[in-house]
Design a protein around this motif. Structure first.
Motif, PDB file in Angstrom:
ATOM      1  N   VAL A   1      -6.956   1.440   2.505  1.00 50.10           N
ATOM      2  CA  VAL A   1      -5.593   0.978   2.744  1.00 50.10           C
ATOM      3  C   VAL A   1      -5.612  -0.182   3.729  1.00 50.10           C
TER       4      VAL A   1
ATOM      5  N   ASP B   1       0.798  -1.225   0.000  1.00 50.38           N
ATOM      6  CA  ASP B   1       0.000   0.000   0.000  1.00 50.38           C
ATOM      7  C   ASP B   1       0.832   1.277   0.000  1.00 50.38           C
TER       8      ASP B   1
ATOM      9  N   LYS C   1      -0.208   5.012  -1.408  1.00 47.99           N
ATOM     10  CA  LYS C   1      -1.657   5.210  -1.480  1.00 47.99           C
ATOM     11  C   LYS C   1      -2.081   6.323  -0.535  1.00 47.99           C
TER      12      LYS C   1
END
Length: 119
Positions: free
Chosen positions: A45, A23, A26
């Motif tokens: 997330v 992630d 992000k």
């Protein structure tokens, strides 16, 4: 005063890259903060699959199954996003006086750290 609050736009700054299933990079809105555990839940997330036991409600409908939810992430792995540049930044604080009644109040001020290339 907390540096990250509920509703802030934050970016994940550590962890695996997206091409490896992570992630990092992000951005998402902070949904919840667990201050005692230093963790935050960020929208979109750190998705995990949760298996819930099958049960019945009062009306007789079945509940349970597999659902995906956002799991908490450590607060040191996220950074607040500057609303103007849309890049992660640090958060500073300054004390500012109100003009109406002269009462002092703390105001959050966001500032972007200068990098070596910008100098």
């Amino acid at each position: 005063m907390a540096k990250i609050k509920k509703g802030d736009l934050v970016q994940v700054i550590s962890g695996a890259k997206p091409e490896r299933g992570g992630d990092r990079g992000k951005q998402g809105k902070v949904l919840e903060i667990f201050a005692e555990r230093n963790r935050v839940i960020v929208e979109g997330v750190n998705y995990v699959t949760k298996h819930t036991r099958v049960g019945q409600t009062q009306r007789g409908t079945k509940t349970g199954g597999i659902e995906t939810i956002e799991a908490p992430i450590h607060i040191s792995n996220v950074a607040v996003v500057d609303p103007e540049t849309k890049k992660p930044t640090r958060v500073g604080h300054r004390v500012e006086e109100r003009t109406k009644d002269g009462v002092k109040r703390t105001v959050r001020v966001r500032y972007a750290k200068k990098s070596g290339k910008d100098l």
